[in-house]
Design a protein around this motif. Structure first.
Motif, PDB file in Angstrom:
ATOM      1  N   THR A  26    -105.402 -89.487  33.515  1.00 51.47           N
ATOM      2  CA  THR A  26    -105.363 -89.872  34.929  1.00 51.47           C
ATOM      3  C   THR A  26    -105.591 -88.627  35.774  1.00 51.47           C
ATOM      4  OG1 THR A  26    -103.783 -91.631  34.466  1.00 51.47           O
ATOM      5  CG2 THR A  26    -103.906 -90.883  36.746  1.00 51.47           C
ATOM      6  N   TYR A  27    -106.484 -88.727  36.733  1.00 50.67           N
ATOM      7  CA  TYR A  27    -106.649 -87.638  37.703  1.00 50.67           C
ATOM      8  C   TYR A  27    -105.870 -87.999  38.956  1.00 50.67           C
ATOM      9  CZ  TYR A  27    -110.632 -85.942  34.929  1.00 50.67           C
ATOM     10  OH  TYR A  27    -111.442 -85.459  33.940  1.00 50.67           O
ATOM     11  N   ARG A  28    -105.102 -87.060  39.459  1.00 57.71           N
ATOM     12  CA  ARG A  28    -104.356 -87.286  40.691  1.00 57.71           C
ATOM     13  C   ARG A  28    -104.846 -86.340  41.775  1.00 57.71           C
ATOM     14  NH1 ARG A  28    -100.212 -90.413  38.656  1.00 57.71           N
ATOM     15  NH2 ARG A  28    -100.019 -89.977  36.434  1.00 57.71           N
ATOM     16  N   LYS A  29    -105.220 -86.905  42.868  1.00 60.19           N
ATOM     17  CA  LYS A  29    -105.628 -86.110  44.037  1.00 60.19           C
ATOM     18  C   LYS A  29    -104.876 -86.668  45.230  1.00 60.19           C
ATOM     19  CE  LYS A  29    -108.432 -82.773  43.505  1.00 60.19           C
ATOM     20  NZ  LYS A  29    -109.708 -82.600  42.871  1.00 60.19           N
ATOM     21  N   ALA A  30    -104.140 -85.816  45.926  1.00 59.21           N
ATOM     22  CA  ALA A  30    -103.276 -86.269  47.020  1.00 59.21           C
ATOM     23  C   ALA A  30    -102.407 -87.413  46.494  1.00 59.21           C
ATOM     24  CB  ALA A  30    -104.109 -86.674  48.235  1.00 59.21           C
ATOM     25  N   ALA A  33    -104.184 -91.913  42.419  1.00 61.67           N
ATOM     26  CA  ALA A  33    -104.217 -91.712  40.963  1.00 61.67           C
ATOM     27  C   ALA A  33    -105.370 -92.523  40.390  1.00 61.67           C
ATOM     28  CB  ALA A  33    -102.900 -92.159  40.346  1.00 61.67           C
ATOM     29  N   LEU A  34    -106.245 -91.835  39.667  1.00 65.03           N
ATOM     30  CA  LEU A  34    -107.419 -92.497  39.088  1.00 65.03           C
ATOM     31  C   LEU A  34    -107.236 -92.533  37.573  1.00 65.03           C
ATOM     32  CD1 LEU A  34    -110.244 -93.573  39.898  1.00 65.03           C
ATOM     33  CD2 LEU A  34    -111.103 -91.259  39.482  1.00 65.03           C
ATOM     34  N   ASN A  35    -107.022 -93.740  37.033  1.00 64.47           N
ATOM     35  CA  ASN A  35    -106.833 -93.891  35.578  1.00 64.47           C
ATOM     36  C   ASN A  35    -108.198 -93.941  34.903  1.00 64.47           C
ATOM     37  OD1 ASN A  35    -103.954 -94.190  35.753  1.00 64.47           O
ATOM     38  ND2 ASN A  35    -104.356 -96.226  36.574  1.00 64.47           N
ATOM     39  N   VAL A  36    -108.705 -92.793  34.536  1.00 65.37           N
ATOM     40  CA  VAL A  36    -110.080 -92.734  34.018  1.00 65.37           C
ATOM     41  C   VAL A  36    -110.140 -93.252  32.577  1.00 65.37           C
ATOM     42  CG1 VAL A  36    -112.054 -91.244  33.551  1.00 65.37           C
ATOM     43  CG2 VAL A  36    -110.666 -90.845  35.566  1.00 65.37           C
ATOM     44  N   LEU A  37    -109.273 -92.757  31.715  1.00 60.10           N
ATOM     45  CA  LEU A  37    -109.233 -93.239  30.324  1.00 60.10           C
ATOM     46  C   LEU A  37    -107.909 -93.961  30.117  1.00 60.10           C
ATOM     47  CD1 LEU A  37    -110.733 -90.110  28.488  1.00 60.10           C
ATOM     48  CD2 LEU A  37    -111.943 -92.092  29.420  1.00 60.10           C
ATOM     49  N   GLY A  54    -122.175 -95.517  29.360  1.00 59.91           N
ATOM     50  CA  GLY A  54    -121.301 -96.074  30.396  1.00 59.91           C
ATOM     51  C   GLY A  54    -121.815 -95.630  31.743  1.00 59.91           C
ATOM     52  N   GLN A  55    -121.425 -96.384  32.778  1.00 64.18           N
ATOM     53  CA  GLN A  55    -121.901 -96.079  34.119  1.00 64.18           C
ATOM     54  C   GLN A  55    -121.397 -94.720  34.588  1.00 64.18           C
ATOM     55  OE1 GLN A  55    -120.536 -99.388  36.439  1.00 64.18           O
ATOM     56  NE2 GLN A  55    -122.425-100.527  36.043  1.00 64.18           N
ATOM     57  N   SER A  56    -122.052 -94.210  35.612  1.00 63.13           N
ATOM     58  CA  SER A  56    -121.597 -92.987  36.240  1.00 63.13           C
ATOM     59  C   SER A  56    -120.148 -93.182  36.696  1.00 63.13           C
ATOM     60  CB  SER A  56    -122.511 -92.694  37.427  1.00 63.13           C
ATOM     61  OG  SER A  56    -122.118 -91.497  38.025  1.00 63.13           O
ATOM     62  N   GLY A  57    -119.289 -92.220  36.384  1.00 69.45           N
ATOM     63  CA  GLY A  57    -117.892 -92.329  36.792  1.00 69.45           C
ATOM     64  C   GLY A  57    -117.016 -93.074  35.798  1.00 69.45           C
ATOM     65  N   SER A  58    -117.588 -93.517  34.663  1.00 68.15           N
ATOM     66  CA  SER A  58    -116.801 -94.294  33.698  1.00 68.15           C
ATOM     67  C   SER A  58    -115.923 -93.413  32.801  1.00 68.15           C
ATOM     68  CB  SER A  58    -117.720 -95.176  32.842  1.00 68.15           C
ATOM     69  OG  SER A  58    -118.658 -94.382  32.149  1.00 68.15           O
ATOM     70  N   GLY A  59    -116.088 -92.099  32.893  1.00 67.34           N
ATOM     71  CA  GLY A  59    -115.203 -91.208  32.135  1.00 67.34           C
ATOM     72  C   GLY A  59    -115.840 -90.578  30.911  1.00 67.34           C
ATOM     73  N   LYS A  60    -117.166 -90.620  30.831  1.00 65.47           N
ATOM     74  CA  LYS A  60    -117.855 -90.074  29.660  1.00 65.47           C
ATOM     75  C   LYS A  60    -117.628 -88.574  29.529  1.00 65.47           C
ATOM     76  CE  LYS A  60    -121.961 -91.412  31.114  1.00 65.47           C
ATOM     77  NZ  LYS A  60    -121.546 -91.911  32.447  1.00 65.47           N
ATOM     78  N   SER A  61    -117.831 -87.851  30.633  1.00 67.95           N
ATOM     79  CA  SER A  61    -117.642 -86.385  30.574  1.00 67.95           C
ATOM     80  C   SER A  61    -116.187 -86.049  30.302  1.00 67.95           C
ATOM     81  CB  SER A  61    -118.093 -85.734  31.886  1.00 67.95           C
ATOM     82  OG  SER A  61    -119.475 -85.911  32.073  1.00 67.95           O
ATOM     83  N   THR A  62    -115.289 -86.828  30.918  1.00 66.19           N
ATOM     84  CA  THR A  62    -113.862 -86.596  30.695  1.00 66.19           C
ATOM     85  C   THR A  62    -113.544 -86.708  29.204  1.00 66.19           C
ATOM     86  OG1 THR A  62    -113.326 -87.459  32.884  1.00 66.19           O
ATOM     87  CG2 THR A  62    -111.551 -87.470  31.248  1.00 66.19           C
ATOM     88  N   LEU A  63    -114.042 -87.761  28.564  1.00 71.05           N
ATOM     89  CA  LEU A  63    -113.781 -87.950  27.132  1.00 71.05           C
ATOM     90  C   LEU A  63    -114.378 -86.804  26.315  1.00 71.05           C
ATOM     91  CD1 LEU A  63    -112.740 -89.583  24.741  1.00 71.05           C
ATOM     92  CD2 LEU A  63    -114.810 -90.997  24.872  1.00 71.05           C
TER      93      LEU A  63
HETATM   94  P1  ADP Z   1    -118.938 -89.773  33.919  1.00 70.68           P
HETATM   95  O1  ADP Z   1    -119.217 -88.537  33.128  1.00 70.68           O
HETATM   96  O2  ADP Z   1    -118.919 -91.018  33.091  1.00 70.68           O
HETATM   97  O3  ADP Z   1    -119.863 -89.919  35.092  1.00 70.68           O
HETATM   98  P2  ADP Z   1    -116.475 -88.408  34.630  1.00 70.68           P
HETATM   99  O4  ADP Z   1    -115.678 -88.306  33.389  1.00 70.68           O
HETATM  100  O5  ADP Z   1    -117.175 -87.181  35.075  1.00 70.68           O
HETATM  101  O6  ADP Z   1    -117.466 -89.660  34.539  1.00 70.68           O
HETATM  102  O7  ADP Z   1    -115.526 -88.856  35.831  1.00 70.68           O
HETATM  103  C1  ADP Z   1    -114.791 -90.047  35.807  1.00 70.68           C
HETATM  104  C2  ADP Z   1    -114.071 -90.214  37.146  1.00 70.68           C
HETATM  105  O8  ADP Z   1    -113.070 -89.214  37.270  1.00 70.68           O
HETATM  106  C3  ADP Z   1    -114.976 -90.057  38.351  1.00 70.68           C
HETATM  107  O9  ADP Z   1    -114.606 -91.023  39.295  1.00 70.68           O
HETATM  108  C4  ADP Z   1    -114.716 -88.661  38.846  1.00 70.68           C
HETATM  109  O10 ADP Z   1    -114.871 -88.577  40.229  1.00 70.68           O
HETATM  110  C5  ADP Z   1    -113.278 -88.428  38.438  1.00 70.68           C
HETATM  111  N1  ADP Z   1    -113.005 -87.020  38.083  1.00 70.68           N
HETATM  112  C6  ADP Z   1    -113.635 -86.316  37.123  1.00 70.68           C
HETATM  113  N2  ADP Z   1    -113.123 -85.078  37.011  1.00 70.68           N
HETATM  114  C7  ADP Z   1    -112.135 -84.996  37.932  1.00 70.68           C
HETATM  115  C8  ADP Z   1    -111.205 -83.979  38.320  1.00 70.68           C
HETATM  116  N3  ADP Z   1    -111.214 -82.786  37.709  1.00 70.68           N
HETATM  117  N4  ADP Z   1    -110.334 -84.263  39.297  1.00 70.68           N
HETATM  118  C9  ADP Z   1    -110.310 -85.469  39.904  1.00 70.68           C
HETATM  119  N5  ADP Z   1    -111.145 -86.469  39.600  1.00 70.68           N
HETATM  120  C10 ADP Z   1    -112.048 -86.254  38.615  1.00 70.68           C
END
Ligand code: ADP
Ligand code: MG
Length: 253
Positions: A26-30, A33-37, A54-63
């Motif tokens: 989960t990414y938290r900003k202010a 909370a964004l539950n990415v995975l 997966g679509q842009s923003g689906s969490g691929k880079s995060t994973l």
């Molecule tokens: P993808 O690679 O599938 O496009 P990401 O894993 O980059 O997706 O990001 C997934 C979501 O998490 C996006 O909505 C992005 O804005 C958010 N996000 C990614 N990295 C961070 C971070 N360091 N802090 C806050 N939000 C993030």
């Protein structure tokens, strides 16, 4: 969970190289909370080439970052050869990244002031340290030269990144990722900045490294045609792995 995620398909199948188990991030900003995975299970066998789509923003880079121990999950585990690495000491994670993993990115991330050859040599310097590097520099330089020839850049070794095309920069980045003889290559949108045919050339190169050298490849892409080059496709939807495609072609034979 599909059977292919649990059981290798035949006796030819190899051991798991890298695994994600119920990984949550989960990414938290202010106050947001964004539950990415939201509970990702993934098992990559040695010798496979898989794509994560997966679509842009689906969490691929995060994973991918979690698999590469560049970031840690909030919950769940990352295992490399059955050993937990997500909570390992920093020195162990550094060793893993320096010796076992190679990474490439959409934007290449080459060092702009260094030549292609120097870029490829950089990971060896990081891994061995300056003194050990210096004593082995001839052998390491020979290896870097060989790698640049392997990726088709034998005539571009002394060029700086700004003197290279996009495809050549990505090939340099691949040679650099291979410098320390990794077992696993993590590739984040490796063709994202390239035109179709240049991108296909890069994927063919990765496929060759996978089939000929046994390099395990985990490639993130949003391009279905590029993803189809892999043995298996994993789709991220709403924070979970939704489908896995066909298992390793070589295992079906
Ligand atoms: P993808 O690679 O599938 O496009 P990401 O894993 O980059 O997706 O990001 C997934 C979501 O998490 C996006 O909505 C992005 O804005 C958010 N996000 C990614 N990295 C961070 C971070 N360091 N802090 C806050 N939000 C993030
Ligand atoms: Mg991404």
């Amino acid at each position: 969970m599909p059977l292919t995620e649990v059981l290798p398909m035949s006796s030819l199948a190899t051991a798991p190289l890298i695994e994600a188990r119920d990984v949550r991030k989960t990414y938290r900003k202010a106050s947001v909370a964004l539950n990415v995975l939201r509970g990702v299970d993934l098992c990559v066998y040695e010798g496979e080439m898989i794509s994560i789509v997966g679509q842009s923003g689906s969490g691929k880079s995060t994973l991918l970052h979690l698999l590469g121990t560049l970031d840690a999950p909030d919950e769940g585990q990352i295992l490399y050869r059955g050993q937990r690495v997500d909570n390992a000491p920093r020195s162990a994670r550094d060793r893993l990244r320096n010796a076992e993993l190679g990474m490439i990115f959409q934007a290449y991330h080459l060092l702009p002031e260094l030549t292609a050859l120097e870029n490829v040599l950089a990971p060896a310097m990081v891994r061995h340290g300056v003194f050990a590097y210096w004593s082995r520099r001839q052998a390491l330089r020979a290896r870097a030269t060989e790698l640049l020839e392997r990726v088709g850049l034998g005539s571009r070794m002394l060029h700086k990144p700004r003197e290279l095309s996009g495809g050549e920069m990505q090939r340099t980045a691949i040679a650099r990722a291979l410098m320390n003889e990794p077992r696993l290559l993590l590739a984040d949108e490796p063709t994202g900045n390239l035109d179709r045919s240049t991108g296909e050339g890069v994927i063919e190169l990765l496929r060759g490294l996978n089939l000929d050298d046994g390099l395990t490849v985990v490639m993130v892409t949003h391009d279905a045609a590029i993803a189809a080059a892999a043995d298996r496709q994993v789709t991220l939807v709403e924070g979970r792995v939704e489908t896995t495609g066909t298992p390793d072609r070589r295992r079906q034979a």
